[in-house]
Scaffold this motif. Sequence first.
Motif, PDB file in Angstrom:
ATOM      1  N   LEU A   1      32.209   8.261  14.708  1.00  0.00           N
ATOM      2  CA  LEU A   1      32.367   9.420  13.611  1.00  0.00           C
ATOM      3  C   LEU A   1      31.767   8.952  12.709  1.00  0.00           C
ATOM      4  CD1 LEU A   1      36.096  10.266  13.781  1.00  0.00           C
ATOM      5  CD2 LEU A   1      34.013  11.921  14.321  1.00  0.00           C
ATOM      6  N   TYR A   2      31.018   8.210  12.826  1.00  0.00           N
ATOM      7  CA  TYR A   2      30.261   7.796  11.243  1.00  0.00           C
ATOM      8  C   TYR A   2      28.947   7.892  11.725  1.00  0.00           C
ATOM      9  CZ  TYR A   2      27.651   4.671   7.789  1.00  0.00           C
ATOM     10  OH  TYR A   2      26.829   4.459   6.594  1.00  0.00           O
ATOM     11  N   THR A   3      28.496   6.630  12.809  1.00  0.00           N
ATOM     12  CA  THR A   3      26.828   6.878  13.220  1.00  0.00           C
ATOM     13  C   THR A   3      26.668   8.140  14.104  1.00  0.00           C
ATOM     14  OG1 THR A   3      27.433   5.327  13.567  1.00  0.00           O
ATOM     15  CG2 THR A   3      25.276   5.713  14.548  1.00  0.00           C
ATOM     16  N   ILE A   4      27.449   8.624  14.418  1.00  0.00           N
ATOM     17  CA  ILE A   4      26.751  10.718  15.402  1.00  0.00           C
ATOM     18  C   ILE A   4      26.194  11.781  14.595  1.00  0.00           C
ATOM     19  CG2 ILE A   4      27.138  11.928  17.207  1.00  0.00           C
ATOM     20  CD1 ILE A   4      28.956   9.867  18.950  1.00  0.00           C
ATOM     21  N   PRO A   5      27.600  12.014  13.195  1.00  0.00           N
ATOM     22  CA  PRO A   5      27.311  12.946  12.597  1.00  0.00           C
ATOM     23  C   PRO A   5      25.285  12.419  11.879  1.00  0.00           C
ATOM     24  CG  PRO A   5      28.869  12.611  12.374  1.00  0.00           C
ATOM     25  CD  PRO A   5      28.381  11.373  13.356  1.00  0.00           C
ATOM     26  N   PHE A   6      25.452  11.222  11.559  1.00  0.00           N
ATOM     27  CA  PHE A   6      24.550  10.659  10.982  1.00  0.00           C
ATOM     28  C   PHE A   6      23.078  10.672  11.315  1.00  0.00           C
ATOM     29  CE2 PHE A   6      23.363   6.950   7.866  1.00  0.00           C
ATOM     30  CZ  PHE A   6      22.645   8.048   7.169  1.00  0.00           C
ATOM     31  N   LEU A   7      23.057   9.990  12.965  1.00  0.00           N
ATOM     32  CA  LEU A   7      22.309  10.300  13.814  1.00  0.00           C
ATOM     33  C   LEU A   7      22.141  11.669  13.573  1.00  0.00           C
ATOM     34  CD1 LEU A   7      20.390   9.145  15.322  1.00  0.00           C
ATOM     35  CD2 LEU A   7      22.073   9.423  17.417  1.00  0.00           C
TER      36      LEU A   7
ATOM     37  N   THR B   1      16.409  16.123   9.916  1.00  0.00           N
ATOM     38  CA  THR B   1      15.178  15.385   9.245  1.00  0.00           C
ATOM     39  C   THR B   1      14.113  15.566   9.736  1.00  0.00           C
ATOM     40  OG1 THR B   1      16.932  14.341   7.721  1.00  0.00           O
ATOM     41  CG2 THR B   1      14.616  14.320   7.234  1.00  0.00           C
ATOM     42  N   MET B   2      13.554  14.613  10.928  1.00  0.00           N
ATOM     43  CA  MET B   2      12.543  14.569  11.206  1.00  0.00           C
ATOM     44  C   MET B   2      11.754  15.214  11.499  1.00  0.00           C
ATOM     45  SD  MET B   2      13.737  10.990  13.974  1.00  0.00           S
ATOM     46  CE  MET B   2      12.170  10.766  14.964  1.00  0.00           C
TER      47      MET B   2
ATOM     48  N   GLY C   1      23.256  14.090   5.816  1.00  0.00           N
ATOM     49  CA  GLY C   1      23.086  12.723   6.441  1.00  0.00           C
ATOM     50  C   GLY C   1      24.351  11.550   5.727  1.00  0.00           C
ATOM     51  N   LEU C   2      23.474  11.599   4.531  1.00  0.00           N
ATOM     52  CA  LEU C   2      23.764  10.446   3.149  1.00  0.00           C
ATOM     53  C   LEU C   2      25.342  10.486   2.939  1.00  0.00           C
ATOM     54  CD1 LEU C   2      20.139   9.466   1.888  1.00  0.00           C
ATOM     55  CD2 LEU C   2      21.640   7.597   3.485  1.00  0.00           C
ATOM     56  N   ILE C   3      25.619  12.233   2.795  1.00  0.00           N
ATOM     57  CA  ILE C   3      26.277  12.203   1.296  1.00  0.00           C
ATOM     58  C   ILE C   3      27.744  12.358   2.997  1.00  0.00           C
ATOM     59  CG2 ILE C   3      27.960  13.935   0.785  1.00  0.00           C
ATOM     60  CD1 ILE C   3      25.405  15.025  -0.639  1.00  0.00           C
TER      61      ILE C   3
ATOM     62  N   SER D   1      24.041  -1.476  16.107  1.00  0.00           N
ATOM     63  CA  SER D   1      21.797  -2.053  16.085  1.00  0.00           C
ATOM     64  C   SER D   1      21.590   0.125  15.645  1.00  0.00           C
ATOM     65  CB  SER D   1      21.304  -2.636  16.798  1.00  0.00           C
ATOM     66  OG  SER D   1      21.745  -3.634  16.591  1.00  0.00           O
ATOM     67  N   LEU D   2      21.982   0.934  16.427  1.00  0.00           N
ATOM     68  CA  LEU D   2      21.670   1.932  16.035  1.00  0.00           C
ATOM     69  C   LEU D   2      22.670   2.326  14.665  1.00  0.00           C
ATOM     70  CD1 LEU D   2      20.643   4.998  17.393  1.00  0.00           C
ATOM     71  CD2 LEU D   2      23.363   4.676  18.084  1.00  0.00           C
ATOM     72  N   THR D   3      23.954   2.429  14.508  1.00  0.00           N
ATOM     73  CA  THR D   3      24.277   2.827  13.375  1.00  0.00           C
ATOM     74  C   THR D   3      23.370   2.052  11.857  1.00  0.00           C
ATOM     75  OG1 THR D   3      26.150   3.020  13.829  1.00  0.00           O
ATOM     76  CG2 THR D   3      25.970   2.766  11.612  1.00  0.00           C
ATOM     77  N   GLN D   4      22.385   0.878  11.881  1.00  0.00           N
ATOM     78  CA  GLN D   4      22.204   0.078  11.415  1.00  0.00           C
ATOM     79  C   GLN D   4      20.520   0.945  10.897  1.00  0.00           C
ATOM     80  OE1 GLN D   4      22.288  -1.515   8.562  1.00  0.00           O
ATOM     81  NE2 GLN D   4      24.624  -2.557   8.912  1.00  0.00           N
ATOM     82  N   ILE D   5      19.964   1.059  12.287  1.00  0.00           N
ATOM     83  CA  ILE D   5      18.831   1.905  12.173  1.00  0.00           C
ATOM     84  C   ILE D   5      18.640   3.302  11.570  1.00  0.00           C
ATOM     85  CG2 ILE D   5      17.258   3.253  13.701  1.00  0.00           C
ATOM     86  CD1 ILE D   5      17.442   0.466  15.606  1.00  0.00           C
ATOM     87  N   VAL D   6      19.712   3.952  11.932  1.00  0.00           N
ATOM     88  CA  VAL D   6      19.584   5.098  11.095  1.00  0.00           C
ATOM     89  C   VAL D   6      19.954   5.419   9.507  1.00  0.00           C
ATOM     90  CG1 VAL D   6      21.591   7.157  11.513  1.00  0.00           C
ATOM     91  CG2 VAL D   6      21.283   6.225  12.812  1.00  0.00           C
ATOM     92  N   LEU D   7      20.519   4.013   9.419  1.00  0.00           N
ATOM     93  CA  LEU D   7      20.826   4.029   7.937  1.00  0.00           C
ATOM     94  C   LEU D   7      19.774   4.022   6.985  1.00  0.00           C
ATOM     95  CD1 LEU D   7      23.119   4.242   4.887  1.00  0.00           C
ATOM     96  CD2 LEU D   7      22.775   1.161   5.367  1.00  0.00           C
TER      97      LEU D   7
END
Length: 334
Positions: free
Chosen positions: A134-140, A146-147, A163-165, A3-9
């Motif tokens: 490793l996917y989620t934390i840098p993205f977050l 950004t916020m 984050g997207l890249i 859920s956290l990853t999908q929220i971030v995405l």
Amino acid sequence: MDSLTQIVLGAAVGEAVLGKKVGNKAILYGAIAGTIPDLDVLANLFTDTITAIEIHRGFTHSIFFSVLFAPIFGWLVSKIEKKSGVGWKGWSWLFFWALITHPILDGFTTWGTQFFWPFEYRVAFKNIFVIDPLYTIPFLVFLVLTMFQKRTSLKRQKFNRLGLIVSSSYLAITLVIKGIAYQKFVNALEDQNIHFLQVQTKPAPLNAILWTANVETNDAFLIGDYSLFDSQPIQFHAFAKNHHLLGDWIHKPNIKRLIKIAENGWFTITEKEGELYFNDLRFGLLNNDPFNPEFTFSYRLFEKNGIIYAEETEKNRDDAQKLIADLWERVKGN
């Protein structure tokens, strides 16, 4: 994904679509949209185990759902955010991209998605585990940065884009690693003169360094693992298919549904204390003990009024803690 990853995405996609116009509200609504497809888990409360499995990552994870519901959610938010200056089309566009990127990401996991629902085809590239720090934390981290930037700031756009890249690049790297792992498994099977029918590879939980393989042979499935840090040959452990234990049950509708869920055959049957268990091999084992295996997804089968039912076996915290400890040791190589 979790859920956290999908929220971030969803939040990052929302920012990319409308961040310049509405600032953090784009992140908020993107995050909400990113969670909507997973509401299909509520089916667990209203239906039986097999039906709930079939529903999960089905209709709500399809192109059809995104196209159908994006305008509806967009219209609702346009009424709530009348002062935003963004009309129905703008909000609909945000919801469409936040909704559709959810199943696209899930399509890279072992479970996969019915992206082309109602067609019965599950997209599952199996190159990333459902939880991968490793996917989620840098993205977050990039999303948080950004916020805290002004709506029109160039830094805001830069952080969100990064984050997207970075997350997408990691996803691409795991595809390359999967290819390497697959070849390692095939080479090991050939070196050990093991005749096999097909091989499936997938990452072990929480990382993309340790990989596991399910190997089908005539009467058994072999399970092996490989770490990028390994120096010793890959070892495979055999688990008898035991499909014959189902007897006449194999023709029952619910058993056929379970077999279909397990990608039309990737399952074993075990017998414990006179009861049969259906083990879905797609998610491997909870432990590394080949003599007393505990499968991640195992279902107790029982008959009631001529109908076969499945009940998922319970997992506890001790199982998870032991799995993580074993994984950490195995990731470091053999």
